[in-house]
Design an enzyme around this catalytic site. Structure first.
Site, short mmCIF file in Angstrom:
data_model
loop_
_atom_site.label_atom_id
_atom_site.label_comp_id
_atom_site.label_asym_id
_atom_site.label_seq_id
_atom_site.Cartn_x
_atom_site.Cartn_y
_atom_site.Cartn_z
N TRP A 9 0.84 -1.19 0.00
CA TRP A 9 0.00 0.00 0.00
C TRP A 9 0.88 1.25 0.00
O TRP A 9 1.89 1.31 0.71
CB TRP A 9 -0.91 -0.01 1.23
CG TRP A 9 -1.77 1.21 1.36
CD1 TRP A 9 -2.80 1.58 0.53
CD2 TRP A 9 -1.69 2.21 2.37
NE1 TRP A 9 -3.36 2.75 0.97
CE2 TRP A 9 -2.70 3.17 2.10
CE3 TRP A 9 -0.87 2.39 3.49
CZ2 TRP A 9 -2.91 4.29 2.90
CZ3 TRP A 9 -1.08 3.50 4.29
CH2 TRP A 9 -2.08 4.43 3.99
N TYR A 38 -4.24 0.07 -5.25
CA TYR A 38 -2.89 0.58 -4.97
C TYR A 38 -2.21 1.13 -6.22
O TYR A 38 -1.22 1.86 -6.11
CB TYR A 38 -2.01 -0.51 -4.37
CG TYR A 38 -2.49 -1.11 -3.08
CD1 TYR A 38 -3.56 -0.56 -2.36
CD2 TYR A 38 -1.88 -2.25 -2.56
CE1 TYR A 38 -4.01 -1.13 -1.18
CE2 TYR A 38 -2.31 -2.81 -1.37
CZ TYR A 38 -3.37 -2.26 -0.69
OH TYR A 38 -3.80 -2.84 0.48
N ASN A 127 -11.86 -6.64 5.44
CA ASN A 127 -12.67 -5.71 6.22
C ASN A 127 -14.09 -6.22 6.44
O ASN A 127 -15.03 -5.43 6.53
CB ASN A 127 -12.69 -4.34 5.54
CG ASN A 127 -11.30 -3.75 5.37
OD1 ASN A 127 -10.61 -3.48 6.34
ND2 ASN A 127 -10.89 -3.59 4.11
N PRO A 176 -0.12 -3.60 10.51
CA PRO A 176 0.22 -4.33 11.73
C PRO A 176 1.06 -3.54 12.72
O PRO A 176 1.25 -3.98 13.86
CB PRO A 176 0.98 -5.55 11.20
CG PRO A 176 1.61 -5.07 9.94
CD PRO A 176 0.58 -4.15 9.33
N LEU A 177 1.56 -2.38 12.28
CA LEU A 177 2.33 -1.51 13.18
C LEU A 177 1.52 -0.26 13.55
O LEU A 177 2.08 0.72 14.06
CB LEU A 177 3.66 -1.12 12.52
CG LEU A 177 4.49 -2.29 11.99
CD1 LEU A 177 5.77 -1.79 11.34
CD2 LEU A 177 4.80 -3.29 13.10
#
Length: 262
Positions: A9, A38, A127, A176-177
């Protein structure tokens, strides 16, 4: 089985994107994630082609955008994605969001057709809340393989994890961060210092411990390598408990077309 993947992304500089994909694959990554939205599928395909790694060893995923979810648009846009990626099929094709042009019967009938034609190996959703997944299952001729959602120590997704465990569904974690927010969390930083690791590695190792595949985005070799170091990080039970006890909650992705449950 969870594995570490490379997210792409915002990796929209074609040369940089191709190079990051090639670098990641030659470093040992085997899961590459992209999406129609993207705008980099051609660069991702170039990176895969240029890497000294066989195509059959790469797990490649892309996603159909919300404006392309009518039956005919799914077919057309997916064939366009395959052309851009330079492949005959993808290992996983997601519905990016249950929104806009999404119609469970019409949309998923196209995924059934692509599956029957051998153009997709697995069908995924992104999602989706549990009720969306169950509705998708009602229309799919093949299993719903994975649900890609935002997940990190500040958004642990307990309900979705429990649902996935009970229904044989893989969870894949994007952001994930927490888009850098984990770097500022005292618990994550403290655990990282104790292991001589980075906060990114701690967060990614925590996801692995939860049985979740993480797909952190990274463009530089340094960040790609740092994230990959999470594979060798063994968190203790105490570490996991401390991360689980973090009270801070921070959802970083919330577009106006997100599910009502958000």
């Amino acid at each position: 089985m969870p594995m570490l993947g490379l997210g792409t992304w915002q990796n929209d500089d074609a040369d940089q994107c191709a190079e990051s994909v090639r670098t990641a694959l030659e470093m040992g990554y085997r899961h590459i994630d992209t999406a129609q939205a993207y705008g980099n599928e051609d660069a991702v395909g170039r990176g895969i082609a240029e890497a000294d790694v066989d195509r059959e060893d790469v797990f490649l995923a892309t996603k159909v955008w919300i404006s392309q979810l009518s039956h005919d648009d799914v077919i057309r846009s997916t064939e366009d994605s395959l052309d851009k990626l330079g492949v005959d099929s993808v290992d996983l094709l997601y519905i990016h969001w249950p929104a806009r042009e999404y119609d469970p019967e019409g949309t998923i009938s196209a995924f059934n057709q692509l599956y029957d034609e051998g153009k997709i190996e697995h069908f995924g959703v992104s999602n989706f809340e549990p009720d969306h997944v169950e509705e998708a299952r009602d229309h799919a001729d093949m299993p719903v393989f994975a649900n890609q959602v935002e997940m990190h120590p500040l958004l642990p997704q307990e309900e979705l994890r429990a649902f996935a465990a009970d229904t044989d569904l893989e969870l894949v974690a994007y952001s994930p961060l927490a888009r850098g927010q984990v770097f500022e969390n005292d618990t994550i930083v403290d655990i990282a210092e104790a292991h001589d690791a980075s906060p990114a590695q701690v967060s990614l190792a925590w996801l692995t411990e939860k049985g979740v595949t993480a797909i952190p985005k990274a463009t530089s070799e340094a960040h790609i390598r740092d994230n990959f170091g999470s594979v060798d990080l063994d968190l203790t039970d105490e570490d996991i408990d401390r991360i689980d006890a973090i009270e801070e909650r921070d959802r970083r992705v919330h577009p106006d077309f997100a599910p009502d449950a958000w």
